[in-house]
Design a protein around this motif. Structure first.
Motif, PDB file in Angstrom:
ATOM      1  N   VAL A   1       0.812  -1.094   0.070  1.00 13.84           N
ATOM      2  CA  VAL A   1      -0.296   0.225   0.167  1.00 13.84           C
ATOM      3  C   VAL A   1       1.043   0.887   0.692  1.00 13.84           C
ATOM      4  CG1 VAL A   1      -1.761   1.256   1.644  1.00 13.84           C
ATOM      5  CG2 VAL A   1      -1.935  -1.321   1.016  1.00 13.84           C
ATOM      6  N   LEU A   2       2.101   0.964   0.889  1.00 10.29           N
ATOM      7  CA  LEU A   2       2.843   2.232   1.115  1.00 10.29           C
ATOM      8  C   LEU A   2       3.580   2.781  -0.483  1.00 10.29           C
ATOM      9  CD1 LEU A   2       4.832   4.230   1.793  1.00 10.29           C
ATOM     10  CD2 LEU A   2       6.474   2.458   2.796  1.00 10.29           C
ATOM     11  N   ASP A   3       4.158   1.146  -1.192  1.00 10.84           N
ATOM     12  CA  ASP A   3       4.583   1.528  -2.390  1.00 10.84           C
ATOM     13  C   ASP A   3       3.268   2.342  -3.450  1.00 10.84           C
ATOM     14  OD1 ASP A   3       6.762   0.308  -1.425  1.00 10.84           O
ATOM     15  OD2 ASP A   3       6.352  -0.918  -1.894  1.00 10.84           O
ATOM     16  N   ALA A   4       2.647   1.677  -3.202  1.00 17.92           N
ATOM     17  CA  ALA A   4       1.304   2.172  -4.326  1.00 17.92           C
ATOM     18  C   ALA A   4       0.814   3.439  -4.524  1.00 17.92           C
ATOM     19  CB  ALA A   4       0.106   1.104  -4.292  1.00 17.92           C
TER      20      ALA A   4
ATOM     21  N   ALA B   1      -5.100   2.361  -3.470  1.00 21.76           N
ATOM     22  CA  ALA B   1      -3.884   3.143  -3.007  1.00 21.76           C
ATOM     23  C   ALA B   1      -2.846   4.258  -4.149  1.00 21.76           C
ATOM     24  CB  ALA B   1      -2.591   2.191  -2.068  1.00 21.76           C
ATOM     25  N   CYS B   2      -3.071   3.875  -4.827  1.00 23.03           N
ATOM     26  CA  CYS B   2      -2.039   4.681  -6.549  1.00 23.03           C
ATOM     27  C   CYS B   2      -3.351   5.834  -6.325  1.00 23.03           C
ATOM     28  CB  CYS B   2      -1.567   3.528  -7.190  1.00 23.03           C
ATOM     29  SG  CYS B   2      -1.438   4.732  -8.343  1.00 23.03           S
ATOM     30  N   GLU B   3      -4.529   5.450  -6.353  1.00 23.84           N
ATOM     31  CA  GLU B   3      -5.441   7.085  -6.504  1.00 23.84           C
ATOM     32  C   GLU B   3      -5.322   7.837  -5.829  1.00 23.84           C
ATOM     33  OE1 GLU B   3      -7.406   9.146  -8.785  1.00 23.84           O
ATOM     34  OE2 GLU B   3      -6.509   7.488  -9.813  1.00 23.84           O
TER      35      GLU B   3
ATOM     36  N   LEU C   1       1.354   9.559  -5.517  1.00 25.00           N
ATOM     37  CA  LEU C   1       2.308  10.790  -4.754  1.00 25.00           C
ATOM     38  C   LEU C   1       3.205  11.234  -6.632  1.00 25.00           C
ATOM     39  CD1 LEU C   1       2.924  10.389  -1.283  1.00 25.00           C
ATOM     40  CD2 LEU C   1       0.536  12.039  -2.953  1.00 25.00           C
ATOM     41  N   ARG C   2       3.842  10.926  -6.957  1.00 30.84           N
ATOM     42  CA  ARG C   2       5.148  11.009  -7.705  1.00 30.84           C
ATOM     43  C   ARG C   2       4.374  11.060  -8.722  1.00 30.84           C
ATOM     44  NH1 ARG C   2       8.645   7.164  -5.113  1.00 30.84           N
ATOM     45  NH2 ARG C   2       7.647   5.344  -6.847  1.00 30.84           N
TER      46      ARG C   2
END
Length: 197
Positions: free
Chosen positions: A19-22, A190-192, A27-28
């Protein structure tokens, strides 16, 4: 926008880490910068000691704080926004993160009182996002009132109560061991959340 992400999970390989990575990828993608404070990796001490307790009850806003606490406060000061990523354990965050709040949100930084007993803060954060992977489904946590209790404590007291202007919580539920039903959808969310933050 610069985001300080406070991450609390003891395992190097976990869904929480995914989740942190996504979230960081999102954010990037959105062009934001970020810094990650991995509380377990940095060996953050979660227990307030007697000297810190005396400092808090002494109500001296100029009293020095331990170096590790000062460094965390500096990370907050550099940020425009905060994010917290942690697993739901017994309806709350891991003890390591609870200790972060106990030690970092000090008197004279997160709160202090005037002679008129009004509460003030030096924290000036536009928004905060709390992302919580949970074993139970979101529906179960809502039906039992656990989700509302989590929001009241984390958002109202720990964030909105100390100078964060806007805060919300996203629970990524249904993450029971050996059940990947919700994994893909939760990672996409999470990515969104990172892209739209």
């Amino acid at each position: 926008m610069h985001v300080y992400i406070v991450f609390a999970h003891p395992a190097k390989a976990s869904f929480c880490r995914e989740v942190l990575d996504a979230f960081a990828r999102g954010l990037r993608d959105a062009g934001h910068s970020f810094e990650i404070g991995d509380l377990y990796e940095m060996g953050f001490i979660s227990e307030m000691d007697a000297a810190e307790y005396r400092r808090e009850v002494g109500l001296d806003p100029e009293a020095p704080v331990p170096d590790d606490v000062r460094l965390e406060q500096e990370k907050i000061d550099r940020a425009d926004a905060l994010a917290f990523i942690y697993p739901v354990w017994w309806s709350d965050c891991p003890a390591k993160l609870k200790g972060w709040f106990d030690r970092v949100l000090t008197y004279g930084y997160a709160y202090f009182y005037s002679e008129a007993e009004e509460r003030f803060t030096r924290i000036s954060i536009g928004k905060a996002l709390v992302i919580c992977p949970a074993g139970h489904t979101v529906e179960h946590l809502e039906e039992t009132g656990i989700a509302e209790a989590m929001r009241r404590v984390m958002l109202n007291d720990r964030l909105l109560g100390v100078g964060v202007k806007e805060a919300r919580m996203e629970i990524l539920g249904g993450m029971m061991p050996k059940d990947d039903t919700f994994r893909k959808a939760n990672l996409e969310k999470a990515c969104e959340l990172g892209r739209s933050f």
